[in-house]
Design an enzyme around this catalytic site. Structure first.
Site, PDB file in Angstrom:
ATOM      1  N   SER A  38      36.049   9.885 -16.039  1.00  0.00           N
ATOM      2  CA  SER A  38      35.203   8.809 -15.503  1.00  0.00           C
ATOM      3  C   SER A  38      35.274   7.567 -16.386  1.00  0.00           C
ATOM      4  CB  SER A  38      33.753   9.271 -15.356  1.00  0.00           C
ATOM      5  OG  SER A  38      33.106   9.387 -16.611  1.00  0.00           O
ATOM      6  N   GLU A  39      35.277   7.741 -17.694  1.00  0.00           N
ATOM      7  CA  GLU A  39      35.335   6.590 -18.604  1.00  0.00           C
ATOM      8  C   GLU A  39      36.642   5.819 -18.440  1.00  0.00           C
ATOM      9  OE1 GLU A  39      33.060   5.260 -20.522  1.00  0.00           O
ATOM     10  OE2 GLU A  39      31.570   6.796 -20.059  1.00  0.00           O
ATOM     11  N   VAL A  40      37.738   6.538 -18.293  1.00  0.00           N
ATOM     12  CA  VAL A  40      39.024   5.871 -18.091  1.00  0.00           C
ATOM     13  C   VAL A  40      39.005   5.084 -16.779  1.00  0.00           C
ATOM     14  CG1 VAL A  40      41.490   6.246 -17.652  1.00  0.00           C
ATOM     15  CG2 VAL A  40      40.331   7.504 -19.486  1.00  0.00           C
TER      16      VAL A  40
END
Length: 80
Positions: A38-40
């Site tokens: 999700s962060e990427v």
């Protein structure tokens, strides 16, 4: 007003409890892998745009082992 780190943390967490988002797909069963993916994705665009891509990606590659085993072209977010 100056706050000690502990006071700031308490206030921030209290604010998040009331105003934060609590129903995002990566918040359900938050494993390091799911959060990392999700962060990427979130570095590239907005939350609302990421959600369907994230859901398709996680359906196809539910864990780091399945991602590692996939041929490189098959794990591009643009084709998920």
């Amino acid at each position: 007003m100056s706050l000690e780190p502990e006071q700031f943390t308490e206030r921030l967490l209290a604010w998040f409890e009331i105003h934060g988002r609590h129903n995002l797909p990566w918040q359900e069963n938050p494993t390091p892998y799911r959060v990392w993916v999700s962060e990427v994705m979130l570095q590239q665009t907005q939350v609302a745009t990421v959600i369907p891509y994230y859901q398709r990606f996680m359906a196809r590659f539910p864990d780091v082992e399945s991602l590692a085993a996939a041929p490189a072209p098959s794990c591009s977010v643009s084709i998920c």
